[in-house]
Structure formats: structure tokens, C-alpha cells
Design a protein around this motif. Structure first.
Motif, mmCIF file in Angstrom:
data_model
loop_
_atom_site.group_PDB
_atom_site.id
_atom_site.type_symbol
_atom_site.label_atom_id
_atom_site.label_comp_id
_atom_site.label_asym_id
_atom_site.label_seq_id
_atom_site.Cartn_x
_atom_site.Cartn_y
_atom_site.Cartn_z
ATOM 1 N N LEU B 20 0.837 -1.202 0.000
ATOM 2 C CA LEU B 20 0.000 0.000 0.000
ATOM 3 C C LEU B 20 0.870 1.250 0.000
ATOM 4 C CD1 LEU B 20 -2.886 -1.109 2.387
ATOM 5 C CD2 LEU B 20 -2.962 -0.838 -0.090
ATOM 6 N N GLY B 21 2.083 1.121 0.554
ATOM 7 C CA GLY B 21 3.025 2.235 0.484
ATOM 8 C C GLY B 21 3.400 2.514 -0.959
ATOM 9 N N LEU B 22 3.641 1.433 -1.726
ATOM 10 C CA LEU B 22 3.950 1.587 -3.150
ATOM 11 C C LEU B 22 2.790 2.235 -3.892
ATOM 12 C CD1 LEU B 22 5.707 -1.792 -4.044
ATOM 13 C CD2 LEU B 22 6.740 0.474 -3.909
ATOM 14 N N ALA B 23 1.561 1.969 -3.408
ATOM 15 C CA ALA B 23 0.377 2.533 -4.059
ATOM 16 C C ALA B 23 0.146 3.976 -3.633
ATOM 17 C CB ALA B 23 -0.846 1.684 -3.724
ATOM 18 N N GLY B 24 1.057 4.534 -2.823
ATOM 19 C CA GLY B 24 0.967 5.946 -2.514
ATOM 20 C C GLY B 24 0.365 6.265 -1.161
ATOM 21 N N PHE B 25 0.050 5.247 -0.392
ATOM 22 C CA PHE B 25 -0.515 5.536 0.921
ATOM 23 C C PHE B 25 0.595 5.648 1.943
ATOM 24 C CE2 PHE B 25 -3.829 3.147 -1.317
ATOM 25 C CZ PHE B 25 -4.893 4.019 -1.191
ATOM 26 N N THR B 26 0.331 6.434 2.945
ATOM 27 C CA THR B 26 1.208 6.444 4.106
ATOM 28 C C THR B 26 0.595 5.468 5.096
ATOM 29 O OG1 THR B 26 1.662 8.754 3.701
ATOM 30 C CG2 THR B 26 2.218 7.892 5.880
ATOM 31 N N LEU B 105 -3.663 -6.958 -4.553
ATOM 32 C CA LEU B 105 -3.164 -5.741 -3.917
ATOM 33 C C LEU B 105 -3.710 -4.489 -4.589
ATOM 34 C CD1 LEU B 105 -1.365 -4.706 -1.687
ATOM 35 C CD2 LEU B 105 0.586 -4.862 -3.230
ATOM 36 N N ASP B 106 -3.739 -4.495 -5.937
ATOM 37 C CA ASP B 106 -4.231 -3.318 -6.669
ATOM 38 C C ASP B 106 -5.706 -3.098 -6.386
ATOM 39 O OD1 ASP B 106 -1.725 -3.044 -7.723
ATOM 40 O OD2 ASP B 106 -2.169 -4.212 -9.539
ATOM 41 N N GLU B 107 -6.444 -4.209 -6.286
ATOM 42 C CA GLU B 107 -7.880 -4.078 -6.015
ATOM 43 C C GLU B 107 -8.081 -3.503 -4.619
ATOM 44 O OE1 GLU B 107 -10.142 -7.695 -5.934
ATOM 45 O OE2 GLU B 107 -11.939 -6.615 -5.299
ATOM 46 N N LEU B 108 -7.293 -3.992 -3.663
ATOM 47 C CA LEU B 108 -7.425 -3.467 -2.306
ATOM 48 C C LEU B 108 -7.136 -1.968 -2.299
ATOM 49 C CD1 LEU B 108 -7.821 -3.931 0.733
ATOM 50 C CD2 LEU B 108 -5.359 -4.320 0.900
ATOM 51 N N ALA B 109 -6.056 -1.574 -2.998
ATOM 52 C CA ALA B 109 -5.701 -0.151 -3.042
ATOM 53 C C ALA B 109 -6.845 0.659 -3.651
ATOM 54 C CB ALA B 109 -4.419 0.038 -3.840
#
Lengths: 456, 221
Positions: B20-26, B105-109
Motif C-alpha cells: 500500500l506504500g507503493l500505491a501511494g498511501f502512508t 493488492l491493486d484491487e485493495l488499493a
């Protein structure tokens, strides 16, 4: 015959019929005896009366045949239904027929002497009473046909049997109906049960039940409860197993996606390391699930054998497959305990292996896990596994042996099954799993199993 | 966007934190119900990703605790128990979405982004202000149609400002948005990111409100 109803009906009808038959037999015999007694008395009385009449010269035997016959005719008892006839003969002592009653045969009734005798006259059985009158020189014989006696008894029996035969079908009907009504709670229950869907495990209504069925219903309800509980356990086991299997799979998938998405070699390496860890853990979990299923599914009495405790411990340690365990497992060979135990070696090894793996997983990587054998109380032998990890909080002690319960001090690779497996294995071989925190820190897990007296 | 991930499995927790960090979340990560309750009380999150089976209780307890305090933080449930009845129970307990394990992972993001969007009452998947368009899904930014390349942190700062374009965000509020607990914070990091953003988007796109913080330029249209 496998129907209670049919059995009851047969027993009731059979026993009723038998009672009737016995009664008929009894009445037949007693009537026969009574008739014989009364009629014999009559015969004797009649013979004596004729004799006394002869003595008083009220009738003249041989002098006036007609008169005699007439007088004797008075003994002919004529009743409309029973033509019971007495026959009388008066013989001189020399053997000539002096006189006889109307229906009496010409031939001598009996050749026997004074008193009662049975004779066959003209193809019929007769009962005869003979009196001798020495003064007059005559012999008086009075007899009647047994055939008539039999008819009398036969009519009495007929009077009993005919109404009985008429009543019997009615009686059978009454028995049939009352048995059916008496068994209606059973058929009601059967109907209720057969109308139920397979998953309806509600207890049967148990109020106002006949005393005979109440225990059955009670037992059934108990069974329902146990099945329900087993199903609940099954369901929660499945839910937990699903969670425990899906979670590491989700982890592996996530890490794989990270490895694909990231260009950073550090992230890459970490993801791959995590994937390896996740696969190891899932493999171990699957193995444990299969172990547990095998322990619980197999109801057969385990084959207990005697074996040296030290050899069993060494074998269990040798079977360990954890790479992290290299060199950390210390077998404290205490020469003082050369005991043999009576166990199922596979189950003991399974329990030991899970305890040791547990210890390896929970204690810091550079600390030893010590295994030793101790003599327990009451002729038991204890296999002890000690680690230097964080132990188990006292509040969690009772919970950690449950399936899928992982304590607060959890390891990264645990599944929550190890202690449950050890517990289940011990339950199969009369052993006891004990957990306690050591004073020096860490957990002390022990398996107490039945020992065998040392042999020389 | 700062989110809290509550998951007791260390492997998955690590995966979620990194992924999720890679997806831009902190991402802040905790492993127990207790820690989760403490975290949501201490920090405002844009979303909570919550596992149901936790060692010291159910994730539903955390959810109930949130909703009892009238906290509307979007919650995405994460669980292996993906029976319909479980899903219904979770959603009715106040969850915004539900993802069964194992997941993509992408779906979760995407679901987290959607939950955040709905939580903020924003119909559009992109953020628009004065010709700047920010797409959180693809993590791209455009200025008047021209792509602008932003680092992860720059994007996070801009996203935080563009979510509430007319309000002023303090420096510490921005720091909280772009740095999780575990991350080392450089003292002038926010100033550095703002400086770079001004260089890429125009000097007056982000205004400094002296002594208070930062806000975006006023919308001319």
C-alpha cells in the motif's frame, strides 16, 4: 418379529387364547370328575334302592316280569334334553336273568363282582354297579352308558367354547386398537423425526411424555445436542482453518505483487524472503492440519508398545525438520532415568515434535531448547521441553491448547495448532500435557506418559 | 493519504505496509485489537484496513469502537471469513467495504481509494484545482493537460492540499499525512517538498500563510 406392535398383539392374543384353553381344559377335567362322582353315586343309590325294594318284596323279581319291568321303569329318567337312561338287571346267583328294566339289554351287563365296574355292552362302554342280595339269592346290576356322560361333559365344554370363539375376534380387535393407541406416542415421534430436515437438530418436545418413551427422547435429545456441538466445532474449525490458510496465502500473493511492482532491489529481496517464509508456514500448517485430522479421525485403540524413553526422545529430535533448529535442541541425557514407557510411538513423537518446534519458534534464535526425561509421580515418565522464550501469560494458559489459539507472545510462523496437536496426541495415549512458566523465564512443557517398571 | 492497517499476520502485515506504500498511501501498521483502538484514537486516518480475526478479539470490536465515538473514518474489512453472512455482519456493523483473502493488492488499493473518496463526499475520482488535475489511482498529475512528474512524497503533500483546497493545512498536519510512525522525519522535509512543487506547478500555486501553514491559490473561476 421386529415390530413392537406385532409382538404385543401376538403376545396378548396368544396369552389370552392360552388362558381360555387352560380354563376349558380345567373345566373339562373337573366337570368330568364331578359328573362321574355324581352319576356313580346315583348308580349306587339306584342299585341299593332296587335291592331294598326286592327285600321288602315291593317288587317280585322273576315272579311277575311285567311288574318288575314296570317298577324298574320308574328309574327311567326322562328329561327332554338329556335322555339319560339307567338300565337295571336282576340276576339270580345261579346266573339266570330274573328281571330287567325296559331298555336294558338281555345280555349280562357285567361279569365283574360286587361294586363298580366298566363293561362293554353292545359296542358301548357302560358303567355298572352291582349289589348282591344273598337272602333272596339275586344280584342287582344298575348301569348307564358312558356315552351319555361324555355328551354331558361335552355340552358343558361346548357351552364354554362357543361364546369364547365368538368373543375372540372382538377381543383381538380391542387388543389391536388399544395396542395401536398405546404406541401412538412412538409413531408420533417417528413422524416428527422423519419430517425433519437434516439440519434440524432442535430437541424433541419432552413434556407430558409417557414414562417408557421419556428416556429414549432424553437420549435422542442428548444425541442431538452432541451432534450440534460437534457441528459447531467443525464449523469453527473450518472457519479458523480457512483463516489460517488464506492469511498466509494472501501474504504470499501480496508479496509477489510487490516484487512484480517494485524496481527497488531491497524491496524485491524482502518480498521474496517473505514469500519463502509464507510458503514454509503454509506447508507446516497443512502438515499440522493433516496430523490433527489423523489424530481425531482415527478412533481405533492405539497400539501401545513398550519402548525406552531415551530412544523415543532421540527419534523425535532426529525427525525435526526445522532448519532453524540446527544445533539449538539440546537433549539432556540424564543417566538416572533409564525408564521404559508404554506409548504409541508415533503419537508421542508427534506431540514431542510440536512442543520442540513451538519452543524453537518462540524462544530467541540463539537460545537453546532443552529436552530431558524425568521420573514423574505415580509410575509415570515425563518428557520435558524447556525454552528461554517469553513463556505464556498465566491468563492464556488454559486457552493456548485450543485449536488456532495463538497467544499474545506469538511467533511469526506459528499456526496455533502445535499445542492442540500435543494435547490431542496425549489424550489418545493416556498421557497428560502440562505447561508452566519457568522461574528463570521461558516455558516448560511436559508430557507425562505411563511408565513401565524398570526391568533387569 | 494516511491509512491504518490492522492485521495480525506478520507476513501479510509486511506485505500490506510495503504494497500500500507503493500505491501511494502512508501506512501505519498494528497487529492487535488493542493497538488498533489506541491508534485510531490518537490519529486521524483517511481509511482503516481491518482484519477481522485478531489475537485479542475481533476486528468488529475496533469498528464498533470507532462508530460508537461517531468516527466516520472509512473502514475496509479484510478477512478470510468471506461467507455472505460474515460480509453482511461486517457491513452492517459499519464497515464501508469488504475484501476476502487472498486479495489482489491493486484491487485493495482501489477499494481503499474509493472508500476514502466516498468518505469525503467527492464524486470524481480525480482532484481538480486551478488547472491542476491529480489522479490518485494512477498517481499522475497534470498541469493544464501537461503531465507533471512528482515524487511519492510530493504527490502526497499535493493530494492533502487539494483534498481541502480552501483550507489551510499546518506543517505538522502535512507531516502527519506523509510520514507513518515508522518513518524517519527530516526536520525541513515539508518545506523541501513545497519548494519542489512550486517549481513544477508555478510559484503561486501554493501559498504560505505565515505562522499557520499552507494553502492553495484562490480559484479565479
Amino acid at each position: 418379529m421386529n415390530s413392537i406392535r406385532a409382538r404385543l398383539i401376538a403376545v396378548l392374543i396368544g396369552s389370552t387364547g392360552l388362558v381360555w384353553l387352560l380354563a376349558v381344559g380345567w373345566i373339562y377335567l373337573s366337570t368330568q370328575a364331578e359328573v362321574e362322582r355324581v352319576l356313580d353315586a346315583r348308580l349306587m343309590e339306584a342299585a341299593r334302592m332296587v335291592n331294598s325294594l326286592l327285600s321288602d318284596h315291593r317288587i317280585e323279581a322273576g315272579l311277575d316280569k311285567a311288574a318288575t319291568s314296570q317298577a324298574l321303569g320308574a328309574f327311567e329318567v326322562d328329561r327332554s334334553s338329556y335322555e339319560r337312561q339307567l338300565s337295571c338287571q336282576i340276576w339270580s346267583l345261579e346266573g339266570t336273568l330274573v328281571g330287567r328294566s325296559q331298555n336294558a339289554p338281555d345280555t349280562r351287563l357285567t361279569g365283574a363282582g360286587v361294586g363298580f365296574s366298566d363293561a362293554e355292552v353292545g359296542g358301548e362302554q357302560w358303567r355298572v354297579f352291582t349289589v348282591e342280595n344273598q337272602a333272596l339269592g339275586v344280584r342287582v346290576m344298575v348301569g348307564d352308558s358312558l356315552h351319555i356322560r361324555d355328551r354331558l361333559v361335552g355340552d358343558v365344554i361346548k357351552g364354554l367354547v362357543v361364546p369364547a370363539l365368538l368373543i375372540l375376534p372382538f377381543l383381538a380387535g380391542v387388543i389391536l386398537i388399544s395396542v395401536r393407541r398405546g404406541l401412538s406416542p412412538l409413531s408420533d415421534m417417528a413422524q416428527t423425526l422423519s419430517a425433519r430436515p437434516a439440519n434440524d437438530l432442535r430437541p424433541l418436545v419432552s413434556v407430558d411424555l409417557p414414562r417408557e418413551i421419556a428416556p429414549t427422547v432424553g437420549a435422542l435429545n442428548g444425541l442431538f445436542r452432541r451432534v450440534q456441538e460437534a457441528r459447531e466445532r467443525e464449523r469453527s474449525f473450518t472457519a479458523f482453518a480457512a483463516h489460517e490458510l488464506k492469511t498466509p496465502l494472501a501474504g504470499v500473493k501480496t508479496q509477489a505483487q510487490i516484487a512484480l511492482a517494485s524496481d527497488d532491489p531491497a524491496v524485491h529481496a524482502n518480498a521474496l524472503r517473505q514469500i519463502t517464509l509464507g510458503v514454509d508456514r503454509t506447508a507446516r500448517l497443512v502438515k499440522q492440519l493433516l496430523d490433527l485430522a489423523a489424530l481425531e479421525a482415527n478412533d481405533a485403540e492405539p497400539a501401545l508398545v513398550e519402548a525406552r524413553a531415551a530412544e523415543l526422545l532421540e527419534a523425535a529430535v532426529a525427525e525435526l525438520s526445522l532448519p532453524a533448529g540446527d544445533g539449538r535442541v539440546v537433549v539432556d541425557a540424564d543417566a538416572g532415568v533409564q525408564r521404559s514407557v508404554r506409548v504409541e510411538p508415533q503419537f508421542l513423537a508427534l506431540a514431542l515434535r510440536n512442543l520442540i518446534e513451538n519452543a524453537l519458534n518462540h524462544a530467541p534464535a540463539d537460545t537453546p531448547v532443552t529436552c530431558r526425561i524425568e521420573a514423574g509421580g505415580d509410575r509415570t515418565v515425563r518428557f520435558v521441553v524447556e525454552d528461554e522464550g517469553p513463556g505464556i501469560p498465566e491468563a492464556e494458559m488454559a486457552l493456548v491448547v485450543r485449536k488456532f489459539v495463538r497467544g499474545r507472545n506469538r511467533s511469526a510462523t506459528g499456526s496455533g495448532l502445535g499445542l492442540a496437536i500435543a494435547q490431542a496426541a496425549m489424550a489418545r495415549i493416556d498421557g497428560v500435557l502440562m505447561l508452566e512458566n519457568r522461574d528463570a523465564g521461558g516455558l516448560r512443557a511436559s508430557l507425562s506418559v505411563p511408565g513401565v517398571e524398570a526391568r533387569r | 493519504m494516511r491509512i491504518l492497517v490492522v492485521e495480525d499476520d506478520p507476513l501479510l502485515l509486511d506485505g500490506l505496509t510495503v504494497g500500500l506504500g507503493l500505491a501511494g498511501f502512508t501506512v501505519d501498521a498494528v497487529g492487535t485489537r488493542e493497538d488498533a483502538c489506541a491508534a485510531v484514537r490518537a490519529q486521524r486516518y483517511d481509511c482503516v484496513v481491518l482484519d477481522l480475526m485478531l489475537p485479542d478479539g475481533s476486528g468488529l470490536d475496533v469498528l464498533a469502537d470507532l462508530r460508537r465515538r461517531d468516527d466516520a473514518t472509512p473502514v475496509v474489512l479484510l478477512t478470510a471469513r468471506d461467507q455472505v453472512a460474515d460480509r453482511i455482519a461486517g457491513l452492517d456493523a459499519g464497515a464501508d467495504d469488504y475484501v476476502g483473502k487472498p486479495f489482489d493488492l491493486d484491487e485493495l488499493a482501489a477499494r481503499v481509494r474509493a472508500a476514502v473518496r466516498r468518505g469525503k463526499g467527492r464524486p470524481s475520482p480525480t482532484l481538480n484545482w486551478c488547472g491542476v488535475v491529480l489522479d490518485p489511482a494512477s498517481r499522475t498529475a497534470r498541469r493544464d493537460g501537461t503531465p507533471v512528474s512528482l515524487t511519492r512524497r510530493e504527490f502526497a503533500v499535493l493530494e492533502a492540499l487539494m483534498e481541502r483546497p480552501e483550507s489551510i493545512l499546518s506543517k505538522s498536519a502535512l507531516e502527519e499525512t506523509i510520514y507513518g510512525w515508522q518513518e524517519e522525519l527530516e526536520s525541513n522535509a515539508v518545506e523541501v517538498h513545497i519548494h519542489k512543487l512550486r517549481a513544477k506547478l508555478g510559484a503561486d500555486f501554493i501559498k504560505t500563510v505565515r505562522g499557520v501553514g499552507y494553502r492553495l491559490m484562490e480559484d479565479a473561476g
